[in-house]
Scaffold this motif. Structure first.
Motif, PDB file in Angstrom:
ATOM      1  N   MET A 144       0.837  -1.190   0.000  1.00 17.36           N
ATOM      2  CA  MET A 144       0.000   0.000   0.000  1.00 17.36           C
ATOM      3  C   MET A 144       0.876   1.246   0.000  1.00 17.36           C
ATOM      4  N   VAL A 145       1.912   1.213   0.832  1.00 18.02           N
ATOM      5  CA  VAL A 145       2.830   2.347   0.889  1.00 18.02           C
ATOM      6  C   VAL A 145       3.612   2.456  -0.416  1.00 18.02           C
ATOM      7  N   LEU A 146       3.995   1.315  -0.989  1.00 19.99           N
ATOM      8  CA  LEU A 146       4.720   1.334  -2.255  1.00 19.99           C
ATOM      9  C   LEU A 146       3.892   2.023  -3.337  1.00 19.99           C
ATOM     10  N   THR A 147       2.596   1.730  -3.373  1.00 19.75           N
ATOM     11  CA  THR A 147       1.716   2.374  -4.348  1.00 19.75           C
ATOM     12  C   THR A 147       1.710   3.879  -4.163  1.00 19.75           C
ATOM     13  N   GLU A 148       1.635   4.310  -2.898  1.00 26.18           N
ATOM     14  CA  GLU A 148       1.652   5.747  -2.614  1.00 26.18           C
ATOM     15  C   GLU A 148       2.983   6.355  -3.040  1.00 26.18           C
ATOM     16  N   ALA A 149       4.076   5.658  -2.750  1.00 26.79           N
ATOM     17  CA  ALA A 149       5.401   6.197  -3.052  1.00 26.79           C
ATOM     18  C   ALA A 149       5.637   6.285  -4.558  1.00 26.79           C
ATOM     19  N   MET A 150       5.154   5.305  -5.304  1.00 34.82           N
ATOM     20  CA  MET A 150       5.368   5.295  -6.745  1.00 34.82           C
ATOM     21  C   MET A 150       4.639   6.448  -7.431  1.00 34.82           C
ATOM     22  N   GLY A 151       3.545   6.889  -6.836  1.00 24.61           N
ATOM     23  CA  GLY A 151       2.771   7.968  -7.443  1.00 24.61           C
ATOM     24  C   GLY A 151       3.063   9.323  -6.850  1.00 24.61           C
ATOM     25  N   SER A 152       4.137   9.428  -6.091  1.00 24.64           N
ATOM     26  CA  SER A 152       4.437  10.677  -5.392  1.00 24.64           C
ATOM     27  C   SER A 152       5.891  11.067  -5.590  1.00 24.64           C
ATOM     28  N   THR A 153       6.123  12.364  -5.606  1.00 22.40           N
ATOM     29  CA  THR A 153       7.506  12.862  -5.606  1.00 22.40           C
ATOM     30  C   THR A 153       7.779  13.617  -4.305  1.00 22.40           C
ATOM     31  N   GLY A 154       6.833  13.547  -3.383  1.00 22.21           N
ATOM     32  CA  GLY A 154       6.940  14.319  -2.153  1.00 22.21           C
ATOM     33  C   GLY A 154       7.442  13.514  -0.982  1.00 22.21           C
ATOM     34  N   ALA A 155       6.880  13.848   0.192  1.00 17.36           N
ATOM     35  CA  ALA A 155       7.399  13.311   1.451  1.00 17.36           C
ATOM     36  C   ALA A 155       7.281  11.799   1.538  1.00 17.36           C
ATOM     37  N   VAL A 156       6.175  11.234   1.061  1.00 18.81           N
ATOM     38  CA  VAL A 156       5.982   9.798   1.239  1.00 18.81           C
ATOM     39  C   VAL A 156       7.042   9.002   0.489  1.00 18.81           C
ATOM     40  N   ARG A 157       7.472   9.495  -0.682  1.00 19.56           N
ATOM     41  CA  ARG A 157       8.527   8.780  -1.406  1.00 19.56           C
ATOM     42  C   ARG A 157       9.836   8.835  -0.622  1.00 19.56           C
ATOM     43  N   GLY A 158      10.166   9.992  -0.103  1.00 15.41           N
ATOM     44  CA  GLY A 158      11.381  10.114   0.694  1.00 15.41           C
ATOM     45  C   GLY A 158      11.344   9.250   1.939  1.00 15.41           C
ATOM     46  N   GLN A 159      10.177   9.201   2.588  1.00 13.83           N
ATOM     47  CA  GLN A 159      10.035   8.375   3.789  1.00 13.83           C
ATOM     48  C   GLN A 159      10.159   6.897   3.446  1.00 13.83           C
ATOM     49  N   TYR A 160       9.611   6.505   2.297  1.00 18.70           N
ATOM     50  CA  TYR A 160       9.684   5.098   1.900  1.00 18.70           C
ATOM     51  C   TYR A 160      11.119   4.725   1.533  1.00 18.70           C
ATOM     52  N   GLN A 161      11.816   5.649   0.884  1.00 15.73           N
ATOM     53  CA  GLN A 161      13.227   5.406   0.579  1.00 15.73           C
ATOM     54  C   GLN A 161      14.016   5.188   1.858  1.00 15.73           C
ATOM     55  N   GLU A 162      13.747   6.005   2.879  1.00 19.52           N
ATOM     56  CA  GLU A 162      14.448   5.856   4.153  1.00 19.52           C
ATOM     57  C   GLU A 162      14.062   4.546   4.837  1.00 19.52           C
ATOM     58  N   PHE A 163      12.795   4.171   4.729  1.00 16.95           N
ATOM     59  CA  PHE A 163      12.320   2.912   5.296  1.00 16.95           C
ATOM     60  C   PHE A 163      13.108   1.736   4.732  1.00 16.95           C
ATOM     61  N   PHE A 164      13.251   1.716   3.393  1.00 16.02           N
ATOM     62  CA  PHE A 164      13.990   0.622   2.774  1.00 16.02           C
ATOM     63  C   PHE A 164      15.479   0.715   3.057  1.00 16.02           C
ATOM     64  N   GLU A 165      16.000   1.927   3.098  1.00 14.62           N
ATOM     65  CA  GLU A 165      17.417   2.075   3.395  1.00 14.62           C
ATOM     66  C   GLU A 165      17.736   1.543   4.790  1.00 14.62           C
ATOM     67  N   THR A 166      16.856   1.791   5.738  1.00 18.02           N
ATOM     68  CA  THR A 166      17.051   1.271   7.098  1.00 18.02           C
ATOM     69  C   THR A 166      17.122  -0.244   7.085  1.00 18.02           C
ATOM     70  N   ARG A 167      16.223  -0.874   6.338  1.00 19.76           N
ATOM     71  CA  ARG A 167      16.222  -2.330   6.291  1.00 19.76           C
ATOM     72  C   ARG A 167      17.414  -2.886   5.518  1.00 19.76           C
ATOM     73  N   ARG A 168      17.848  -2.169   4.504  1.00 19.44           N
ATOM     74  CA  ARG A 168      19.066  -2.609   3.803  1.00 19.44           C
ATOM     75  C   ARG A 168      20.283  -2.507   4.713  1.00 19.44           C
ATOM     76  N   ARG A 169      20.328  -1.447   5.516  1.00 17.78           N
ATOM     77  CA  ARG A 169      21.459  -1.304   6.447  1.00 17.78           C
ATOM     78  C   ARG A 169      21.492  -2.460   7.429  1.00 17.78           C
ATOM     79  N   ARG A 170      20.340  -2.932   7.862  1.00 18.59           N
ATOM     80  CA  ARG A 170      20.301  -4.063   8.790  1.00 18.59           C
ATOM     81  C   ARG A 170      20.833  -5.330   8.119  1.00 18.59           C
TER      82      ARG A 170
END
Length: 212
Positions: free
Chosen positions: A114-140
Protein backbone atom coordinates in the motif's frame (compact mmCIF):
# COMPACT_ATOMS: atom_id res chain seq x y z
CA UNK A 1 14.36 22.35 46.17
CA UNK A 2 15.02 18.66 45.52
CA UNK A 3 11.39 17.82 46.34
CA UNK A 4 10.16 20.28 43.74
CA UNK A 5 12.56 18.85 41.19
CA UNK A 6 11.26 15.34 41.89
CA UNK A 7 7.66 16.46 41.42
CA UNK A 8 8.56 18.14 38.12
CA UNK A 9 10.39 15.03 36.91
CA UNK A 10 7.41 12.86 37.86
CA UNK A 11 5.15 15.24 35.95
CA UNK A 12 7.32 15.06 32.85
CA UNK A 13 7.36 11.27 33.01
CA UNK A 14 3.58 11.23 33.31
CA UNK A 15 3.21 13.50 30.28
CA UNK A 16 5.57 11.25 28.31
CA UNK A 17 3.55 8.19 29.33
CA UNK A 18 0.32 9.84 28.22
CA UNK A 19 1.93 10.83 24.93
CA UNK A 20 3.18 7.29 24.29
CA UNK A 21 -0.22 5.82 25.13
CA UNK A 22 -1.94 8.26 22.75
CA UNK A 23 0.57 7.40 20.02
CA UNK A 24 0.02 3.66 20.52
CA UNK A 25 -3.77 4.03 20.35
CA UNK A 26 -3.56 6.11 17.18
CA UNK A 27 -1.25 3.54 15.56
CA UNK A 28 -3.50 0.64 16.60
CA UNK A 29 -6.57 2.34 15.13
CA UNK A 30 -4.81 3.39 11.93
CA UNK A 31 -3.36 -0.09 11.36
CA UNK A 32 -6.81 -1.67 11.68
CA UNK A 33 -8.50 0.91 9.46
CA UNK A 34 -5.85 0.96 6.75
CA UNK A 35 -6.08 -2.83 6.54
CA UNK A 36 -9.91 -2.84 6.51
CA UNK A 37 -10.65 0.19 4.30
CA UNK A 38 -7.42 1.10 2.59
CA UNK A 39 -5.35 4.25 2.89
CA UNK A 40 -7.44 6.62 0.77
CA UNK A 41 -10.75 5.73 2.42
CA UNK A 42 -9.46 6.26 5.95
CA UNK A 43 -9.58 9.76 7.40
CA UNK A 44 -8.20 11.35 10.55
CA UNK A 45 -11.81 11.56 11.75
CA UNK A 46 -12.17 7.78 11.39
CA UNK A 47 -8.91 7.21 13.24
CA UNK A 48 -9.92 9.63 16.02
CA UNK A 49 -13.22 7.81 16.51
CA UNK A 50 -11.57 4.38 16.59
CA UNK A 51 -8.73 5.43 18.90
CA UNK A 52 -10.61 7.76 21.22
CA UNK A 53 -7.91 10.39 20.65
CA UNK A 54 -8.86 13.85 19.39
CA UNK A 55 -8.43 14.46 15.68
CA UNK A 56 -6.18 17.44 16.34
CA UNK A 57 -3.71 15.27 18.24
CA UNK A 58 -2.97 13.00 15.27
CA UNK A 59 -0.94 15.49 13.17
CA UNK A 60 0.82 16.60 16.36
CA UNK A 61 2.18 13.06 16.71
CA UNK A 62 2.64 12.18 13.02
CA UNK A 63 2.54 15.47 11.06
CA UNK A 64 0.33 14.11 8.26
CA UNK A 65 -1.40 11.02 6.95
CA UNK A 66 1.65 9.86 5.00
CA UNK A 67 3.78 10.06 8.13
CA UNK A 68 1.19 8.06 10.03
CA UNK A 69 1.17 5.37 7.34
CA UNK A 70 4.95 5.04 7.48
CA UNK A 71 4.86 4.83 11.29
CA UNK A 72 2.22 2.08 11.08
CA UNK A 73 4.32 0.11 8.59
CA UNK A 74 7.57 0.49 10.53
CA UNK A 75 5.92 -0.67 13.77
CA UNK A 76 4.22 -3.61 12.04
CA UNK A 77 7.53 -4.85 10.66
CA UNK A 78 9.47 -4.24 13.87
CA UNK A 79 6.93 -6.39 15.68
CA UNK A 80 8.27 -9.44 13.82
CA UNK A 81 11.73 -8.17 12.83
CA UNK A 82 12.86 -6.09 15.82
CA UNK A 83 16.13 -4.16 15.33
CA UNK A 84 17.75 -5.86 18.31
CA UNK A 85 17.67 -9.14 16.37
CA UNK A 86 20.59 -7.72 14.39
CA UNK A 87 22.51 -6.59 17.45
CA UNK A 88 22.47 -9.61 19.78
CA UNK A 89 23.47 -13.15 18.87
CA UNK A 90 23.55 -13.50 15.10
CA UNK A 91 20.49 -15.39 13.79
CA UNK A 92 20.72 -17.42 10.62
CA UNK A 93 19.10 -16.10 7.45
CA UNK A 94 16.65 -19.00 7.61
CA UNK A 95 15.57 -17.82 11.09
CA UNK A 96 15.21 -14.21 9.96
CA UNK A 97 13.07 -15.29 7.03
CA UNK A 98 10.88 -17.38 9.33
CA UNK A 99 10.26 -14.18 11.28
CA UNK A 100 9.40 -12.42 8.03
CA UNK A 101 7.06 -15.27 7.10
CA UNK A 102 5.17 -14.76 10.37
CA UNK A 103 4.70 -11.08 9.49
CA UNK A 104 3.77 -11.82 5.87
CA UNK A 105 0.99 -14.09 7.12
CA UNK A 106 -0.35 -11.43 9.49
CA UNK A 107 -3.47 -9.62 8.40
CA UNK A 108 -1.75 -6.28 7.82
CA UNK A 109 1.38 -7.19 5.87
CA UNK A 110 -0.13 -5.84 2.64
CA UNK A 111 0.56 -2.39 4.12
CA UNK A 112 4.07 -2.56 2.67
CA UNK A 113 2.62 -2.62 -0.84
CA UNK A 114 0.00 0.00 0.00
CA UNK A 115 2.83 2.35 0.89
CA UNK A 116 4.72 1.33 -2.26
CA UNK A 117 1.72 2.37 -4.35
CA UNK A 118 1.65 5.75 -2.61
CA UNK A 119 5.40 6.20 -3.05
CA UNK A 120 5.37 5.30 -6.75
CA UNK A 121 2.77 7.97 -7.44
CA UNK A 122 4.44 10.68 -5.39
CA UNK A 123 7.51 12.86 -5.61
CA UNK A 124 6.94 14.32 -2.15
CA UNK A 125 7.40 13.31 1.45
CA UNK A 126 5.98 9.80 1.24
CA UNK A 127 8.53 8.78 -1.41
CA UNK A 128 11.38 10.11 0.69
CA UNK A 129 10.04 8.37 3.79
CA UNK A 130 9.68 5.10 1.90
CA UNK A 131 13.23 5.41 0.58
CA UNK A 132 14.45 5.86 4.15
CA UNK A 133 12.32 2.91 5.30
CA UNK A 134 13.99 0.62 2.77
CA UNK A 135 17.42 2.07 3.39
CA UNK A 136 17.05 1.27 7.10
CA UNK A 137 16.22 -2.33 6.29
CA UNK A 138 19.07 -2.61 3.80
CA UNK A 139 21.46 -1.30 6.45
CA UNK A 140 20.30 -4.06 8.79
CA UNK A 141 20.98 -6.70 6.15
CA UNK A 142 24.42 -5.20 5.50
CA UNK A 143 25.19 -5.34 9.24
CA UNK A 144 24.09 -8.98 9.27
CA UNK A 145 26.37 -9.74 6.31
CA UNK A 146 29.28 -7.77 7.72
CA UNK A 147 29.09 -9.63 11.02
CA UNK A 148 29.75 -12.86 9.09
CA UNK A 149 32.41 -11.49 6.75
CA UNK A 150 35.46 -13.78 6.82
CA UNK A 151 38.91 -12.42 7.46
CA UNK A 152 40.70 -11.59 4.24
CA UNK A 153 37.54 -10.91 2.23
CA UNK A 154 38.29 -9.60 -1.24
CA UNK A 155 38.41 -5.92 -2.09
CA UNK A 156 35.08 -4.22 -2.75
CA UNK A 157 33.26 -6.35 -0.17
CA UNK A 158 31.38 -3.29 1.16
CA UNK A 159 29.90 -2.55 -2.27
CA UNK A 160 28.98 -6.19 -2.86
CA UNK A 161 27.31 -6.42 0.55
CA UNK A 162 25.21 -3.35 -0.23
CA UNK A 163 24.25 -4.82 -3.61
CA UNK A 164 23.39 -8.14 -1.94
CA UNK A 165 21.16 -6.31 0.54
CA UNK A 166 19.23 -4.70 -2.33
CA UNK A 167 18.89 -8.07 -4.09
CA UNK A 168 17.80 -9.91 -0.94
CA UNK A 169 15.27 -7.23 -0.02
CA UNK A 170 13.83 -7.36 -3.54
CA UNK A 171 13.62 -11.15 -3.56
CA UNK A 172 11.83 -11.27 -0.22
CA UNK A 173 9.31 -8.62 -1.31
CA UNK A 174 8.73 -10.44 -4.60
CA UNK A 175 7.97 -13.70 -2.82
CA UNK A 176 5.72 -11.86 -0.36
CA UNK A 177 3.77 -10.18 -3.18
CA UNK A 178 3.25 -13.47 -5.03
CA UNK A 179 1.89 -15.00 -1.81
CA UNK A 180 -0.55 -12.13 -1.27
CA UNK A 181 -1.83 -12.37 -4.85
CA UNK A 182 -1.86 -16.17 -4.95
CA UNK A 183 -2.27 -17.90 -1.55
CA UNK A 184 -1.40 -21.20 -3.26
CA UNK A 185 2.24 -20.05 -3.27
CA UNK A 186 4.18 -21.99 -0.62
CA UNK A 187 5.54 -19.02 1.30
CA UNK A 188 7.66 -20.99 3.75
CA UNK A 189 9.25 -23.16 1.08
CA UNK A 190 10.01 -20.17 -1.15
CA UNK A 191 11.64 -18.16 1.65
CA UNK A 192 13.69 -21.11 2.85
CA UNK A 193 14.77 -21.82 -0.73
CA UNK A 194 15.96 -18.22 -0.91
CA UNK A 195 17.89 -18.66 2.34
CA UNK A 196 19.61 -21.77 0.95
CA UNK A 197 20.53 -19.97 -2.28
CA UNK A 198 22.02 -17.05 -0.38
CA UNK A 199 23.95 -19.28 2.01
CA UNK A 200 25.37 -21.25 -0.92
CA UNK A 201 26.57 -18.11 -2.70
CA UNK A 202 27.78 -15.89 0.15
CA UNK A 203 31.41 -16.49 -0.84
CA UNK A 204 30.74 -14.49 -4.02
CA UNK A 205 29.66 -11.49 -1.95
CA UNK A 206 33.01 -11.47 -0.18
CA UNK A 207 35.10 -11.83 -3.32
CA UNK A 208 35.46 -15.56 -3.47
CA UNK A 209 34.29 -17.93 -6.15
CA UNK A 210 31.58 -20.55 -6.16
CA UNK A 211 32.45 -24.20 -6.14
CA UNK A 212 32.13 -25.68 -9.62
Amino acid sequence: MSGGSGVAEHGRRRIDEIGEESRRRILDAAEELFADRGFERTSFVDIAKRSGISRGSIPWHFRNKDGLLMAVLARAMDRFLPPERYQRSLPSLATLLLDYESWARSGNSALIFMVLTEAMGSTGAVRGQYQEFFETRRRRVVRWLRAQRPAGAGGGADDRERAAAVALNGAVMGIHLQFLVDPEVDLEAALQSLAALVDTNLAVVWGGTRDP
